[in-house]
Design a protein around this motif. Structure first.
Motif, PDB file in Angstrom:
ATOM      1  N   SER A   7      -0.939 -30.558  40.380  1.00 14.32           N
ATOM      2  CA  SER A   7      -0.333 -29.895  39.405  1.00 14.32           C
ATOM      3  C   SER A   7      -1.469 -29.348  38.532  1.00 14.32           C
ATOM      4  N   ILE A  31      16.470 -16.517  37.786  1.00 13.79           N
ATOM      5  CA  ILE A  31      15.470 -16.139  36.869  1.00 13.79           C
ATOM      6  C   ILE A  31      14.499 -15.503  37.558  1.00 13.79           C
ATOM      7  N   PHE A  35      13.763 -24.324  31.146  1.00  7.85           N
ATOM      8  CA  PHE A  35      14.842 -25.002  30.631  1.00  7.85           C
ATOM      9  C   PHE A  35      14.508 -26.088  29.474  1.00  7.85           C
ATOM     10  N   VAL A  95      14.888 -20.879  38.968  1.00  5.80           N
ATOM     11  CA  VAL A  95      13.639 -20.181  38.606  1.00  5.80           C
ATOM     12  C   VAL A  95      13.249 -19.504  40.103  1.00  5.80           C
ATOM     13  N   SER A  96      12.727 -18.415  39.880  1.00  2.61           N
ATOM     14  CA  SER A  96      12.618 -17.670  41.262  1.00  2.61           C
ATOM     15  C   SER A  96      10.949 -18.128  41.834  1.00  2.61           C
ATOM     16  N   ASN A  97      10.140 -18.860  41.336  1.00  2.00           N
ATOM     17  CA  ASN A  97       9.115 -19.320  41.581  1.00  2.00           C
ATOM     18  C   ASN A  97       8.886 -20.812  41.777  1.00  2.00           C
ATOM     19  N   ASN A 105       5.465 -23.082  42.250  1.00  2.00           N
ATOM     20  CA  ASN A 105       4.690 -23.087  40.906  1.00  2.00           C
ATOM     21  C   ASN A 105       5.079 -23.861  39.997  1.00  2.00           C
ATOM     22  N   ILE A 106       6.415 -23.427  39.615  1.00  2.00           N
ATOM     23  CA  ILE A 106       7.091 -24.222  38.156  1.00  2.00           C
ATOM     24  C   ILE A 106       7.167 -25.837  38.488  1.00  2.00           C
ATOM     25  N   VAL A 137       5.484 -28.002  39.928  1.00  2.00           N
ATOM     26  CA  VAL A 137       4.260 -28.867  39.872  1.00  2.00           C
ATOM     27  C   VAL A 137       3.353 -28.360  38.386  1.00  2.00           C
ATOM     28  N   LYS A 138       4.343 -27.922  37.611  1.00  2.00           N
ATOM     29  CA  LYS A 138       3.722 -27.328  36.223  1.00  2.00           C
ATOM     30  C   LYS A 138       4.102 -28.628  35.396  1.00  2.00           C
ATOM     31  N   GLU A 197       8.232 -29.489  35.038  1.00  2.00           N
ATOM     32  CA  GLU A 197       9.168 -28.648  34.520  1.00  2.00           C
ATOM     33  C   GLU A 197      10.357 -28.832  35.799  1.00  2.00           C
ATOM     34  N   ILE A 217      13.238 -26.616  37.774  1.00  2.00           N
ATOM     35  CA  ILE A 217      13.255 -25.454  38.393  1.00  2.00           C
ATOM     36  C   ILE A 217      14.852 -24.988  38.686  1.00  2.00           C
TER      37      ILE A 217
END
Lengths: 358, 188
Positions: free
Chosen positions: A22, A37, A228, B52-54, B57-58, B60-61, B69, B71
Protein backbone atom coordinates in the motif's frame (compact mmCIF):
# COMPACT_ATOMS: atom_id res chain seq x y z
CA UNK A 1 -13.53 -29.00 -0.56
CA UNK A 2 -11.00 -31.27 1.08
CA UNK A 3 -8.60 -28.40 1.62
CA UNK A 4 -11.26 -25.76 2.17
CA UNK A 5 -10.00 -25.17 5.67
CA UNK A 6 -6.75 -23.83 4.22
CA UNK A 7 -8.52 -21.14 2.24
CA UNK A 8 -8.28 -18.66 5.08
CA UNK A 9 -4.55 -18.52 4.43
CA UNK A 10 -5.16 -16.91 1.02
CA UNK A 11 -6.93 -13.74 2.20
CA UNK A 12 -4.52 -13.45 5.12
CA UNK A 13 -1.44 -13.56 2.91
CA UNK A 14 -3.01 -11.27 0.31
CA UNK A 15 -4.03 -8.70 2.91
CA UNK A 16 -0.56 -8.51 4.38
CA UNK A 17 1.04 -8.38 0.92
CA UNK A 18 -1.32 -5.62 -0.16
CA UNK A 19 -0.87 -3.78 3.11
CA UNK A 20 2.87 -3.96 2.61
CA UNK A 21 2.50 -2.69 -0.95
CA UNK A 22 0.00 0.00 0.00
CA UNK A 23 1.42 3.27 -1.08
CA UNK A 24 0.47 6.50 0.59
CA UNK A 25 1.53 8.12 -2.63
CA UNK A 26 -0.43 5.93 -4.99
CA UNK A 27 -1.67 7.76 -8.06
CA UNK A 28 -5.30 8.71 -7.90
CA UNK A 29 -7.94 8.73 -10.58
CA UNK A 30 -10.00 11.82 -10.70
CA UNK A 31 -12.41 12.33 -13.54
CA UNK A 32 -15.53 10.24 -13.73
CA UNK A 33 -18.49 9.76 -15.97
CA UNK A 34 -21.67 7.87 -15.35
CA UNK A 35 -20.08 4.61 -16.38
CA UNK A 36 -16.36 4.92 -15.84
CA UNK A 37 -13.82 7.02 -14.12
CA UNK A 38 -11.07 8.22 -16.40
CA UNK A 39 -7.53 9.05 -15.47
CA UNK A 40 -5.37 11.59 -17.19
CA UNK A 41 -1.57 11.60 -17.26
CA UNK A 42 -1.63 14.38 -14.73
CA UNK A 43 -3.51 12.33 -12.18
CA UNK A 44 -1.13 9.46 -12.69
CA UNK A 45 1.61 11.75 -11.46
CA UNK A 46 -0.39 13.29 -8.62
CA UNK A 47 0.45 12.07 -5.16
CA UNK A 48 4.02 11.36 -6.17
CA UNK A 49 6.51 13.58 -4.42
CA UNK A 50 9.14 14.76 -6.86
CA UNK A 51 11.69 16.79 -4.95
CA UNK A 52 12.44 19.77 -7.15
CA UNK A 53 15.32 22.17 -6.98
CA UNK A 54 13.64 25.10 -5.29
CA UNK A 55 14.11 28.65 -6.55
CA UNK A 56 13.34 29.92 -3.04
CA UNK A 57 15.80 30.75 -0.29
CA UNK A 58 14.82 29.66 3.22
CA UNK A 59 14.40 32.46 5.73
CA UNK A 60 14.55 32.19 9.52
CA UNK A 61 11.20 31.28 11.03
CA UNK A 62 11.37 31.23 14.80
CA UNK A 63 8.01 29.49 15.25
CA UNK A 64 8.93 26.54 13.03
CA UNK A 65 10.40 24.35 15.77
CA UNK A 66 7.48 24.99 18.13
CA UNK A 67 4.99 24.09 15.41
CA UNK A 68 6.92 20.99 14.32
CA UNK A 69 7.06 19.85 17.96
CA UNK A 70 3.27 20.03 18.15
CA UNK A 71 2.39 17.83 15.20
CA UNK A 72 -0.15 15.11 16.04
CA UNK A 73 -1.29 12.19 13.96
CA UNK A 74 -4.83 12.62 12.68
CA UNK A 75 -5.21 8.84 12.47
CA UNK A 76 -4.99 8.72 8.66
CA UNK A 77 -2.00 8.21 6.37
CA UNK A 78 -0.44 10.80 4.07
CA UNK A 79 -2.95 11.52 1.27
CA UNK A 80 -5.39 9.16 3.02
CA UNK A 81 -7.71 12.15 2.71
CA UNK A 82 -7.31 12.54 -1.04
CA UNK A 83 -7.07 15.99 -2.56
CA UNK A 84 -9.12 16.69 -5.68
CA UNK A 85 -6.55 17.20 -8.42
CA UNK A 86 -8.79 17.49 -11.46
CA UNK A 87 -11.95 19.21 -10.30
CA UNK A 88 -15.03 18.78 -12.47
CA UNK A 89 -17.54 21.63 -12.44
CA UNK A 90 -21.18 22.11 -13.30
CA UNK A 91 -23.03 25.30 -14.12
CA UNK A 92 -25.14 26.74 -11.31
CA UNK A 93 -28.28 26.38 -13.43
CA UNK A 94 -27.66 22.65 -13.82
CA UNK A 95 -27.54 22.01 -10.06
CA UNK A 96 -29.82 24.86 -8.96
CA UNK A 97 -32.22 22.61 -7.02
CA UNK A 98 -29.74 19.95 -5.96
CA UNK A 99 -28.68 21.44 -2.63
CA UNK A 100 -30.32 22.35 0.65
CA UNK A 101 -30.76 26.13 0.74
CA UNK A 102 -28.69 26.27 3.93
CA UNK A 103 -25.91 24.12 2.49
CA UNK A 104 -22.55 25.79 2.96
CA UNK A 105 -20.43 26.77 -0.03
CA UNK A 106 -16.95 28.23 -0.30
CA UNK A 107 -16.83 31.10 -2.77
CA UNK A 108 -13.63 31.80 -4.69
CA UNK A 109 -13.78 34.78 -7.05
CA UNK A 110 -11.09 34.47 -9.72
CA UNK A 111 -10.69 36.55 -12.86
CA UNK A 112 -12.10 33.97 -15.26
CA UNK A 113 -15.01 32.77 -13.12
CA UNK A 114 -16.47 32.42 -9.66
CA UNK A 115 -15.92 28.93 -8.26
CA UNK A 116 -18.30 27.45 -5.71
CA UNK A 117 -17.13 24.56 -3.57
CA UNK A 118 -19.71 22.57 -1.56
CA UNK A 119 -18.57 22.08 2.03
CA UNK A 120 -20.17 18.62 1.82
CA UNK A 121 -17.54 17.59 -0.75
CA UNK A 122 -14.54 19.39 0.70
CA UNK A 123 -15.13 17.83 4.10
CA UNK A 124 -14.00 14.52 2.49
CA UNK A 125 -11.08 15.94 0.49
CA UNK A 126 -9.89 19.11 2.27
CA UNK A 127 -7.85 20.30 -0.73
CA UNK A 128 -8.79 21.14 -4.31
CA UNK A 129 -5.82 21.81 -6.57
CA UNK A 130 -6.46 24.31 -9.35
CA UNK A 131 -3.25 23.86 -11.30
CA UNK A 132 -4.26 26.16 -14.13
CA UNK A 133 -4.66 29.01 -11.63
CA UNK A 134 -1.66 28.04 -9.49
CA UNK A 135 -3.77 27.91 -6.34
CA UNK A 136 -5.23 25.36 -3.94
CA UNK A 137 -8.48 25.72 -2.04
CA UNK A 138 -7.88 24.23 1.39
CA UNK A 139 -10.45 23.42 4.06
CA UNK A 140 -10.02 22.09 7.55
CA UNK A 141 -13.32 20.85 9.05
CA UNK A 142 -11.92 20.68 12.58
CA UNK A 143 -11.03 24.39 12.66
CA UNK A 144 -13.68 25.66 10.23
CA UNK A 145 -11.10 27.40 8.08
CA UNK A 146 -11.24 27.61 4.29
CA UNK A 147 -8.20 29.34 2.80
CA UNK A 148 -7.12 29.59 -0.83
CA UNK A 149 -3.35 29.62 -1.19
CA UNK A 150 -1.16 30.40 -4.16
CA UNK A 151 1.52 27.77 -4.72
CA UNK A 152 5.08 28.81 -3.80
CA UNK A 153 6.42 31.03 -6.56
CA UNK A 154 8.29 29.21 -9.30
CA UNK A 155 7.26 25.73 -8.23
CA UNK A 156 5.30 23.35 -10.44
CA UNK A 157 3.40 21.74 -7.62
CA UNK A 158 0.18 20.80 -5.92
CA UNK A 159 -0.76 20.40 -2.26
CA UNK A 160 -1.70 17.21 -0.45
CA UNK A 161 -2.83 16.23 3.04
CA UNK A 162 -0.18 14.90 5.42
CA UNK A 163 -2.64 13.06 7.68
CA UNK A 164 -1.30 15.11 10.57
CA UNK A 165 -2.52 18.11 12.50
CA UNK A 166 -1.22 21.08 14.47
CA UNK A 167 -3.74 22.58 16.89
CA UNK A 168 -6.42 20.34 15.32
CA UNK A 169 -5.68 22.09 12.02
CA UNK A 170 -4.85 20.51 8.68
CA UNK A 171 -1.13 20.06 8.04
CA UNK A 172 -0.71 20.23 4.27
CA UNK A 173 2.39 19.34 2.31
CA UNK A 174 3.81 20.75 -0.86
CA UNK A 175 4.22 17.89 -3.33
CA UNK A 176 7.20 19.39 -5.16
CA UNK A 177 9.33 19.69 -2.05
CA UNK A 178 7.56 17.45 0.50
CA UNK A 179 7.59 20.42 2.89
CA UNK A 180 4.85 20.59 5.53
CA UNK A 181 2.75 23.74 5.88
CA UNK A 182 0.13 24.31 8.54
CA UNK A 183 -3.10 25.52 6.94
CA UNK A 184 -3.86 28.36 9.38
CA UNK A 185 -0.23 29.43 9.70
CA UNK A 186 0.45 29.23 5.95
CA UNK A 187 4.24 29.30 6.33
CA UNK A 188 6.73 26.63 5.19
CA UNK A 189 8.15 24.74 8.13
CA UNK A 190 11.09 22.87 6.65
CA UNK A 191 14.02 22.84 4.27
CA UNK A 192 14.06 25.34 1.41
CA UNK A 193 10.54 26.56 2.13
CA UNK A 194 11.31 27.40 5.75
CA UNK A 195 9.77 30.78 6.50
CA UNK A 196 8.10 31.08 3.07
CA UNK A 197 4.71 32.74 3.54
CA UNK A 198 2.05 31.61 1.11
CA UNK A 199 -0.10 34.28 -0.51
CA UNK A 200 -3.83 33.99 0.07
CA UNK A 201 -6.90 34.82 -1.97
CA UNK A 202 -10.07 35.75 -0.04
CA UNK A 203 -12.51 32.85 0.14
CA UNK A 204 -15.95 33.14 1.71
CA UNK A 205 -18.50 30.88 3.36
CA UNK A 206 -22.02 31.39 2.09
CA UNK A 207 -25.39 29.65 1.88
CA UNK A 208 -26.52 27.98 -1.34
CA UNK A 209 -29.69 30.12 -1.18
CA UNK A 210 -27.54 33.24 -1.68
CA UNK A 211 -24.75 32.07 -3.96
CA UNK A 212 -26.93 30.30 -6.50
CA UNK A 213 -28.61 33.59 -7.39
CA UNK A 214 -25.74 36.03 -6.88
CA UNK A 215 -23.32 33.87 -8.89
CA UNK A 216 -25.71 32.46 -11.46
CA UNK A 217 -22.79 32.15 -13.91
CA UNK A 218 -20.62 30.46 -11.32
CA UNK A 219 -19.09 27.01 -11.53
CA UNK A 220 -19.99 24.44 -8.89
CA UNK A 221 -17.64 21.60 -7.97
CA UNK A 222 -19.36 18.28 -8.69
CA UNK A 223 -19.04 15.00 -6.82
CA UNK A 224 -17.10 13.50 -9.73
CA UNK A 225 -13.97 13.52 -7.65
CA UNK A 226 -12.54 10.15 -8.65
CA UNK A 227 -13.24 8.74 -5.20
CA UNK A 228 -16.24 7.03 -3.72
CA UNK A 229 -17.55 8.87 -0.68
CA UNK A 230 -20.95 9.48 0.91
CA UNK A 231 -21.22 13.17 0.04
CA UNK A 232 -24.64 13.37 1.70
CA UNK A 233 -23.08 12.68 5.10
CA UNK A 234 -20.73 14.95 7.00
CA UNK A 235 -18.62 12.81 9.34
CA UNK A 236 -18.31 15.68 11.84
CA UNK A 237 -21.93 16.76 12.08
CA UNK A 238 -23.94 19.31 10.17
CA UNK A 239 -24.07 23.02 9.43
CA UNK A 240 -27.71 22.76 8.34
CA UNK A 241 -29.19 20.79 11.24
CA UNK A 242 -29.09 21.43 14.95
CA UNK A 243 -29.93 17.90 16.07
CA UNK A 244 -27.71 14.91 16.69
CA UNK A 245 -23.97 14.78 17.29
CA UNK A 246 -22.28 17.83 15.93
CA UNK A 247 -18.63 18.76 16.22
CA UNK A 248 -19.34 22.16 14.69
CA UNK A 249 -21.61 23.18 17.56
CA UNK A 250 -20.55 21.20 20.61
CA UNK A 251 -17.83 22.06 23.11
CA UNK A 252 -14.48 20.43 22.99
CA UNK A 253 -11.60 19.87 20.65
CA UNK A 254 -10.32 16.45 19.61
CA UNK A 255 -6.57 17.05 19.37
CA UNK A 256 -4.17 18.80 21.75
CA UNK A 257 -3.60 22.53 21.38
CA UNK A 258 -0.35 24.44 21.76
CA UNK A 259 -1.78 26.95 24.18
CA UNK A 260 -3.49 24.84 26.81
CA UNK A 261 -4.99 27.75 28.72
CA UNK A 262 -7.93 28.53 26.46
CA UNK A 263 -9.30 32.02 26.16
CA UNK A 264 -12.86 32.73 27.26
CA UNK A 265 -13.14 35.70 24.90
CA UNK A 266 -15.43 33.62 22.67
CA UNK A 267 -16.71 30.06 22.92
CA UNK A 268 -14.38 27.54 21.25
CA UNK A 269 -16.27 27.11 17.98
CA UNK A 270 -17.25 30.78 17.56
CA UNK A 271 -16.20 31.91 14.09
CA UNK A 272 -13.95 34.97 13.90
CA UNK A 273 -12.21 36.62 10.98
CA UNK A 274 -8.50 36.09 11.48
CA UNK A 275 -6.36 38.83 9.92
CA UNK A 276 -2.58 38.71 9.48
CA UNK A 277 -0.49 41.79 8.81
CA UNK A 278 3.26 41.30 9.14
CA UNK A 279 3.80 39.95 12.64
CA UNK A 280 0.49 41.34 13.87
CA UNK A 281 -2.62 39.18 14.33
CA UNK A 282 -6.19 40.32 14.84
CA UNK A 283 -9.43 38.42 15.46
CA UNK A 284 -12.43 40.39 14.27
CA UNK A 285 -15.93 39.41 15.32
CA UNK A 286 -18.00 39.31 12.09
CA UNK A 287 -21.22 40.06 14.00
CA UNK A 288 -19.87 43.49 14.82
CA UNK A 289 -19.32 44.27 11.13
CA UNK A 290 -22.72 42.90 10.16
CA UNK A 291 -24.29 45.29 12.69
CA UNK A 292 -22.33 48.31 11.51
CA UNK A 293 -22.08 47.54 7.77
CA UNK A 294 -18.70 49.29 7.52
CA UNK A 295 -16.08 49.06 10.24
CA UNK A 296 -12.68 50.80 10.25
CA UNK A 297 -9.73 49.46 12.20
CA UNK A 298 -5.99 49.16 12.19
CA UNK A 299 -3.66 46.16 12.35
CA UNK A 300 -0.15 47.28 13.21
CA UNK A 301 0.44 50.26 10.96
CA UNK A 302 -2.01 49.12 8.29
CA UNK A 303 -5.38 50.79 8.02
CA UNK A 304 -8.19 48.45 7.07
CA UNK A 305 -11.91 48.42 6.59
CA UNK A 306 -14.34 45.54 6.95
CA UNK A 307 -17.57 45.71 4.96
CA UNK A 308 -20.67 43.58 5.22
CA UNK A 309 -21.72 42.11 1.88
CA UNK A 310 -25.39 41.37 2.43
CA UNK A 311 -25.82 39.75 -0.97
CA UNK A 312 -24.05 36.61 0.23
CA UNK A 313 -24.03 37.43 3.97
CA UNK A 314 -20.24 37.66 4.39
CA UNK A 315 -17.69 40.15 5.66
CA UNK A 316 -15.00 41.38 3.27
CA UNK A 317 -11.80 43.07 4.46
CA UNK A 318 -9.72 45.60 2.51
CA UNK A 319 -6.74 47.88 2.98
CA UNK A 320 -8.00 51.43 3.13
CA UNK A 321 -6.03 54.66 3.21
CA UNK A 322 -8.67 57.22 2.21
CA UNK A 323 -11.56 58.86 3.95
CA UNK A 324 -13.86 56.92 6.25
CA UNK A 325 -16.97 57.41 4.17
CA UNK A 326 -16.90 54.53 1.79
CA UNK A 327 -19.31 51.92 0.56
CA UNK A 328 -18.62 48.27 -0.21
CA UNK A 329 -18.83 48.99 -3.94
CA UNK A 330 -16.09 51.61 -3.76
CA UNK A 331 -13.79 49.18 -1.95
CA UNK A 332 -13.93 46.24 -4.32
CA UNK A 333 -10.78 47.27 -6.23
CA UNK A 334 -8.75 47.79 -3.05
CA UNK A 335 -6.04 45.34 -2.10
CA UNK A 336 -6.97 42.73 0.48
CA UNK A 337 -4.96 41.54 3.47
CA UNK A 338 -4.48 37.91 4.44
CA UNK A 339 -7.76 37.04 6.16
CA UNK A 340 -10.13 34.13 6.58
CA UNK A 341 -12.88 32.77 8.80
CA UNK A 342 -11.74 30.37 11.51
CA UNK A 343 -12.96 28.89 14.78
CA UNK A 344 -11.76 30.96 17.72
CA UNK A 345 -10.06 28.12 19.61
CA UNK A 346 -7.76 27.39 16.68
CA UNK A 347 -6.86 31.01 15.97
CA UNK A 348 -6.06 31.56 19.63
CA UNK A 349 -4.01 28.34 19.83
CA UNK A 350 -1.81 29.53 16.96
CA UNK A 351 -1.72 33.18 17.99
CA UNK A 352 -2.33 33.62 21.75
CA UNK A 353 -1.04 37.20 21.51
CA UNK A 354 -3.72 38.12 18.98
CA UNK A 355 -5.60 41.37 19.30
CA UNK A 356 -9.35 40.99 19.42
CA UNK A 357 -12.17 43.26 18.24
CA UNK A 358 -15.37 41.89 19.79
CA UNK B 1 -3.14 -29.11 12.83
CA UNK B 2 -4.37 -32.55 13.84
CA UNK B 3 -6.63 -30.94 16.45
CA UNK B 4 -7.95 -28.65 13.77
CA UNK B 5 -8.60 -31.55 11.39
CA UNK B 6 -10.32 -33.45 14.19
CA UNK B 7 -12.48 -30.44 14.94
CA UNK B 8 -13.45 -30.09 11.25
CA UNK B 9 -14.50 -33.75 11.25
CA UNK B 10 -16.47 -33.15 14.42
CA UNK B 11 -18.24 -30.16 12.87
CA UNK B 12 -19.08 -32.25 9.78
CA UNK B 13 -20.97 -34.64 11.97
CA UNK B 14 -22.71 -31.79 13.80
CA UNK B 15 -24.07 -29.73 10.92
CA UNK B 16 -26.25 -27.60 13.18
CA UNK B 17 -23.12 -26.09 14.77
CA UNK B 18 -21.67 -25.42 11.32
CA UNK B 19 -24.91 -23.80 10.08
CA UNK B 20 -25.35 -21.57 13.11
CA UNK B 21 -21.70 -20.44 13.20
CA UNK B 22 -21.64 -19.87 9.42
CA UNK B 23 -24.83 -17.79 9.48
CA UNK B 24 -23.68 -15.58 12.33
CA UNK B 25 -20.16 -15.22 10.89
CA UNK B 26 -21.47 -14.15 7.47
CA UNK B 27 -23.88 -11.72 9.10
CA UNK B 28 -20.96 -10.37 11.12
CA UNK B 29 -18.90 -9.99 7.93
CA UNK B 30 -21.67 -8.05 6.22
CA UNK B 31 -22.08 -5.80 9.27
CA UNK B 32 -18.33 -5.17 9.24
CA UNK B 33 -18.53 -4.16 5.55
CA UNK B 34 -21.48 -1.86 6.27
CA UNK B 35 -19.78 -0.26 9.28
CA UNK B 36 -16.68 0.32 7.14
CA UNK B 37 -18.91 2.42 4.86
CA UNK B 38 -18.81 0.21 1.77
CA UNK B 39 -22.52 -0.54 1.89
CA UNK B 40 -24.64 2.54 2.23
CA UNK B 41 -28.37 2.95 2.51
CA UNK B 42 -29.58 6.08 0.75
CA UNK B 43 -32.13 6.90 -1.89
CA UNK B 44 -31.15 5.74 -5.36
CA UNK B 45 -33.30 6.62 -8.37
CA UNK B 46 -31.77 4.44 -11.08
CA UNK B 47 -29.19 1.69 -11.41
CA UNK B 48 -25.72 3.08 -12.00
CA UNK B 49 -22.24 1.59 -11.95
CA UNK B 50 -19.02 3.52 -11.59
CA UNK B 51 -15.46 2.26 -11.94
CA UNK B 52 -12.01 3.70 -11.49
CA UNK B 53 -9.77 3.32 -14.52
CA UNK B 54 -6.63 2.56 -12.53
CA UNK B 55 -8.01 -0.08 -10.13
CA UNK B 56 -4.68 -1.69 -9.24
CA UNK B 57 -3.31 1.58 -7.90
CA UNK B 58 -6.49 2.67 -6.21
CA UNK B 59 -7.21 -0.71 -4.64
CA UNK B 60 -4.03 -0.59 -2.52
CA UNK B 61 -4.41 3.07 -1.55
CA UNK B 62 -5.06 3.20 2.16
CA UNK B 63 -7.51 5.90 3.29
CA UNK B 64 -7.30 5.09 6.99
CA UNK B 65 -5.79 2.26 9.04
CA UNK B 66 -7.17 -1.00 7.57
CA UNK B 67 -9.49 0.88 5.22
CA UNK B 68 -8.62 0.87 1.54
CA UNK B 69 -10.14 2.75 -1.39
CA UNK B 70 -13.04 1.28 -3.34
CA UNK B 71 -12.56 0.68 -7.06
CA UNK B 72 -16.21 0.42 -8.08
CA UNK B 73 -19.60 1.59 -6.93
CA UNK B 74 -22.98 0.05 -7.72
CA UNK B 75 -26.06 2.15 -7.08
CA UNK B 76 -29.02 -0.17 -6.82
CA UNK B 77 -32.57 1.23 -6.49
CA UNK B 78 -34.32 1.93 -4.27
CA UNK B 79 -31.72 2.54 -1.56
CA UNK B 80 -28.51 0.51 -1.88
CA UNK B 81 -25.06 1.75 -2.69
CA UNK B 82 -22.44 -0.98 -2.67
CA UNK B 83 -18.74 -0.21 -3.04
CA UNK B 84 -16.15 -2.73 -4.04
CA UNK B 85 -12.98 -2.37 -1.98
CA UNK B 86 -10.96 -5.51 -2.81
CA UNK B 87 -8.58 -5.43 0.15
CA UNK B 88 -11.39 -4.88 2.61
CA UNK B 89 -13.35 -7.68 0.96
CA UNK B 90 -10.40 -9.99 1.62
CA UNK B 91 -10.22 -8.68 5.17
CA UNK B 92 -13.95 -9.37 5.53
CA UNK B 93 -13.46 -12.97 4.34
CA UNK B 94 -10.64 -13.44 6.83
CA UNK B 95 -12.77 -12.04 9.65
CA UNK B 96 -15.70 -14.27 8.65
CA UNK B 97 -13.45 -17.32 8.76
CA UNK B 98 -11.95 -16.42 12.13
CA UNK B 99 -15.33 -15.56 13.65
CA UNK B 100 -16.79 -18.78 12.22
CA UNK B 101 -14.12 -20.89 13.90
CA UNK B 102 -14.44 -19.00 17.20
CA UNK B 103 -18.20 -19.41 17.18
CA UNK B 104 -17.98 -23.09 16.25
CA UNK B 105 -15.64 -23.66 19.18
CA UNK B 106 -17.84 -21.58 21.45
CA UNK B 107 -21.03 -23.44 20.51
CA UNK B 108 -19.20 -26.74 20.89
CA UNK B 109 -17.97 -25.73 24.35
CA UNK B 110 -21.52 -24.83 25.38
CA UNK B 111 -23.24 -27.88 23.87
CA UNK B 112 -20.53 -30.45 24.56
CA UNK B 113 -18.70 -29.31 27.69
CA UNK B 114 -16.96 -32.68 27.97
CA UNK B 115 -15.50 -32.38 24.51
CA UNK B 116 -14.28 -28.83 24.89
CA UNK B 117 -13.04 -27.89 28.34
CA UNK B 118 -13.22 -24.17 27.89
CA UNK B 119 -15.39 -22.69 30.59
CA UNK B 120 -18.47 -21.00 29.22
CA UNK B 121 -17.31 -17.55 30.27
CA UNK B 122 -13.93 -17.97 28.65
CA UNK B 123 -15.58 -19.24 25.49
CA UNK B 124 -17.88 -16.27 25.32
CA UNK B 125 -15.04 -13.83 25.83
CA UNK B 126 -12.91 -15.47 23.17
CA UNK B 127 -15.69 -15.22 20.61
CA UNK B 128 -17.28 -11.88 21.42
CA UNK B 129 -14.58 -9.50 22.56
CA UNK B 130 -12.55 -9.40 19.31
CA UNK B 131 -15.75 -9.08 17.30
CA UNK B 132 -16.73 -6.02 19.33
CA UNK B 133 -13.32 -4.48 18.75
CA UNK B 134 -13.60 -4.82 14.99
CA UNK B 135 -17.03 -3.28 14.90
CA UNK B 136 -16.04 -0.46 17.22
CA UNK B 137 -13.04 0.55 15.11
CA UNK B 138 -15.32 1.65 12.27
CA UNK B 139 -17.76 3.72 14.32
CA UNK B 140 -15.07 5.12 16.60
CA UNK B 141 -14.77 8.54 14.93
CA UNK B 142 -18.48 9.16 15.44
CA UNK B 143 -18.19 8.18 19.09
CA UNK B 144 -15.25 10.53 19.60
CA UNK B 145 -17.08 13.45 18.00
CA UNK B 146 -20.22 12.74 20.06
CA UNK B 147 -18.34 12.69 23.33
CA UNK B 148 -15.47 15.04 22.57
CA UNK B 149 -16.56 17.40 25.34
CA UNK B 150 -16.40 14.62 27.90
CA UNK B 151 -13.32 12.86 26.54
CA UNK B 152 -11.24 16.04 26.43
CA UNK B 153 -7.53 15.39 26.01
CA UNK B 154 -8.15 11.62 25.84
CA UNK B 155 -9.80 12.02 22.41
CA UNK B 156 -6.54 12.14 20.46
CA UNK B 157 -5.21 9.11 22.31
CA UNK B 158 -8.37 7.22 21.41
CA UNK B 159 -7.87 8.08 17.74
CA UNK B 160 -4.46 6.38 17.86
CA UNK B 161 -5.78 3.38 19.81
CA UNK B 162 -8.64 2.83 17.34
CA UNK B 163 -6.12 2.44 14.53
CA UNK B 164 -4.96 -0.80 16.19
CA UNK B 165 -8.37 -2.32 16.92
CA UNK B 166 -8.59 -4.44 13.77
CA UNK B 167 -5.12 -6.04 14.02
CA UNK B 168 -5.72 -6.58 17.75
CA UNK B 169 -9.08 -8.18 17.05
CA UNK B 170 -7.54 -10.49 14.42
CA UNK B 171 -4.83 -11.48 16.90
CA UNK B 172 -7.40 -12.13 19.63
CA UNK B 173 -9.55 -14.17 17.26
CA UNK B 174 -6.53 -16.32 16.35
CA UNK B 175 -5.63 -16.71 20.02
CA UNK B 176 -9.25 -17.68 20.70
CA UNK B 177 -9.05 -20.39 18.04
CA UNK B 178 -5.73 -21.75 19.30
CA UNK B 179 -7.00 -21.73 22.87
CA UNK B 180 -10.22 -23.44 21.82
CA UNK B 181 -8.48 -26.11 19.79
CA UNK B 182 -5.96 -26.93 22.54
CA UNK B 183 -8.78 -27.51 25.00
CA UNK B 184 -10.55 -29.90 22.63
CA UNK B 185 -10.65 -33.59 23.50
CA UNK B 186 -11.87 -35.25 20.35
CA UNK B 187 -10.99 -38.84 19.51
CA UNK B 188 -11.38 -40.00 15.91
Amino acid sequence: MKHFHRLWVIPTVLIFLLAACSSEEAPVSVEQTNETILTSDKEEAAGTVLIESVPIEPVPYERADALLDNIHSGGVPKDGIPSIDTPVYAKVADVYDDYDLKAQFFVLELEDAVYLYPQSILVWHEIVNLDEHGVAVTYCPLTGSCITYEYPEGLDTTFGTSGKLINSNLLMYDRATDVQISQIDGVGLENDLTGYTLNTIPTFWADWADVRDVYSDGLVLTDETGFFRDYNRDPYGSYTEEEGYNYYRNDGVIFPLMDVEQSATFVDKHVVIGIKEGDERLALNPSLVKDEDIYYFQVGDAKMVAAYDETIDVVRVFYHEGEETVSLESLLDNKTPNYFEVMWFAWYAFYPDTEVIK
Amino acid sequence: MSRYRNFKRFIKTHREIHRMAKTIAILYGVLYYVSAGYIQFSEVTGYKQLFVSNPLNIAVKMRAPFLWEAIAEFQVPPFFIIRLAPVNLLLMLLLIWLVYLNLSLFITSVRFPRVCQLTRNKGRLAALFPALLTGFSCCAPTVIIMFVGVLGAFSSTLVLIFAWLIPISILLLVIGIVQGLTSLHLHY
